[in-house]
Design a protein around this motif. Structure first.
Motif, PDB file in Angstrom:
ATOM      1  N   GLU A   1       0.837  -1.202   0.000  1.00 35.67           N
ATOM      2  CA  GLU A   1       0.000   0.000   0.000  1.00 35.67           C
ATOM      3  C   GLU A   1       0.867   1.246   0.000  1.00 35.67           C
ATOM      4  OE1 GLU A   1      -3.528   2.040   2.702  1.00 35.67           O
ATOM      5  OE2 GLU A   1      -2.446   0.270   3.419  1.00 35.67           O
TER       6      GLU A   1
ATOM      7  N   LEU B   1       1.210   4.601   1.151  1.00 35.48           N
ATOM      8  CA  LEU B   1       0.666   5.511   2.153  1.00 35.48           C
ATOM      9  C   LEU B   1       1.171   6.929   1.919  1.00 35.48           C
ATOM     10  CD1 LEU B   1       1.091   3.405   5.426  1.00 35.48           C
ATOM     11  CD2 LEU B   1      -1.025   3.800   4.143  1.00 35.48           C
ATOM     12  N   THR B   2       0.362   7.886   2.336  1.00 35.83           N
ATOM     13  CA  THR B   2       0.756   9.289   2.314  1.00 35.83           C
ATOM     14  C   THR B   2       0.678   9.838   3.732  1.00 35.83           C
ATOM     15  OG1 THR B   2      -1.499  10.099   1.941  1.00 35.83           O
ATOM     16  CG2 THR B   2      -0.194   9.526  -0.013  1.00 35.83           C
TER      17      THR B   2
ATOM     18  N   LYS C   1      -1.185  12.147   4.675  1.00 29.27           N
ATOM     19  CA  LYS C   1      -2.607  12.325   4.984  1.00 29.27           C
ATOM     20  C   LYS C   1      -3.219  11.022   5.495  1.00 29.27           C
ATOM     21  CE  LYS C   1      -6.984  13.944   3.025  1.00 29.27           C
ATOM     22  NZ  LYS C   1      -7.743  12.800   3.555  1.00 29.27           N
ATOM     23  N   ASP C   2      -2.815   9.897   4.914  1.00 31.46           N
ATOM     24  CA  ASP C   2      -3.328   8.597   5.369  1.00 31.46           C
ATOM     25  C   ASP C   2      -2.933   8.342   6.830  1.00 31.46           C
ATOM     26  OD1 ASP C   2      -4.458   8.019   2.876  1.00 31.46           O
ATOM     27  OD2 ASP C   2      -2.563   7.190   2.129  1.00 31.46           O
TER      28      ASP C   2
ATOM     29  N   ASP D   1      -4.984  10.589   8.995  1.00 31.57           N
ATOM     30  CA  ASP D   1      -6.375  10.130   9.112  1.00 31.57           C
ATOM     31  C   ASP D   1      -6.498   8.971  10.092  1.00 31.57           C
ATOM     32  OD1 ASP D   1      -7.161  12.040   7.323  1.00 31.57           O
ATOM     33  OD2 ASP D   1      -7.270  10.702   5.589  1.00 31.57           O
ATOM     34  N   ARG D   2      -5.546   8.052  10.070  1.00 28.39           N
ATOM     35  CA  ARG D   2      -5.571   6.933  11.009  1.00 28.39           C
ATOM     36  C   ARG D   2      -5.470   7.428  12.445  1.00 28.39           C
ATOM     37  NH1 ARG D   2      -1.288   2.543   8.676  1.00 28.39           N
ATOM     38  NH2 ARG D   2       0.081   4.149   9.531  1.00 28.39           N
TER      39      ARG D   2
END
Length: 224
Positions: A2, A4-5, A7-8, A11-12
């Protein structure tokens, strides 16, 4: 694998602590209503005394926190790893946080000293209203001086999580690896804890003396 950024990752993190932001939001609403009521009652209805100044001082500091520190904390929680507000906002937010905590602690300690003197030293020197106003001003100056290193030590700090670069509002990047940041936090913590311990000691001494003061008929001093 995956991709990921930042932002990800943010968000988590945000999903895990969303309830904290909700609680802070409720505190903002309750703090606004409560402190406005306190300011109205003690500013317009309460009799002229030193306690009035101390309560107004605490209420105004709380209101400052309601309008600045708490909303800024919600922003920090929502954008912890992708801090969007810039270095200056981070410094001001942290300064106000340290300032409000310090000044409220000092104010509460002065109230404890005032209560103790009125109950345990009723015939000695007392804090008069003119003294109370000056003390509140001095508390503001001392708290501002105590908080001022934040403008140097705090800022934006970028580092990597899972090979993703994130940006947070913490120590300034130029002080990474130095001891200034933890030393400042430790000194502030020791100061505030010492004041809280002293304040609790005064109230403990006061409560121990309440039965004796009731017998002497001097309990009315507490409300004057």
């Amino acid at each position: 694998m995956e991709n990921l950024t930042a932002k990800d990752i943010n968000d988590r993190f945000m999903n895990k602590i969303a309830w904290v932001s909700v609680i802070v939001g409720l505190e903002i609403v309750l703090g606004l209503i409560g402190n406005v009521v306190v300011i109205y009652v003690f500013g317009r209805r309460y009799h002229h005394c030193n306690f009035r100044y101390f309560v107004l001082c605490i209420a105004l500091i709380d209101l400052l926190s309601v309008f600045t520190t708490m909303p800024a904390e919600i922003v920090s929680q929502l954008y912890w790893y992708v801090y969007p507000m810039g270095k200056s906002f981070c410094k001001i937010k942290t300064f106000l946080s340290v300032f409000t905590i310090s000044s409220e602690t000092y104010c509460l300690c002065v109230v404890a000293v005032d209560r103790w003197r009125k109950m345990c030293r009723p015939h000695g020197w007392q804090i008069r209203p003119r003294h109370a106003f000056r003390i509140c001003v001095v508390i503001g100056i001392i708290s501002a001086m105590q908080s001022s290193p934040v403008f140097v030590l705090w800022g934006l700090y970028s580092y990597q999580i899972e090979n993703i670069t994130v940006t947070v509002c913490e120590k300034d990047e130029q002080y990474i690896g130095s001891n200034y940041h933890p030393i400042y936090i430790s000194v502030n913590t020791v100061i505030l804890i010492s004041i809280i311990v002293a304040m609790n000691g005064l109230y403990a001494a006061l409560y121990v003396n309440i039965p004796r003061l009731l017998l002497k008929g001097s309990f009315h001093a507490l409300v004057n």
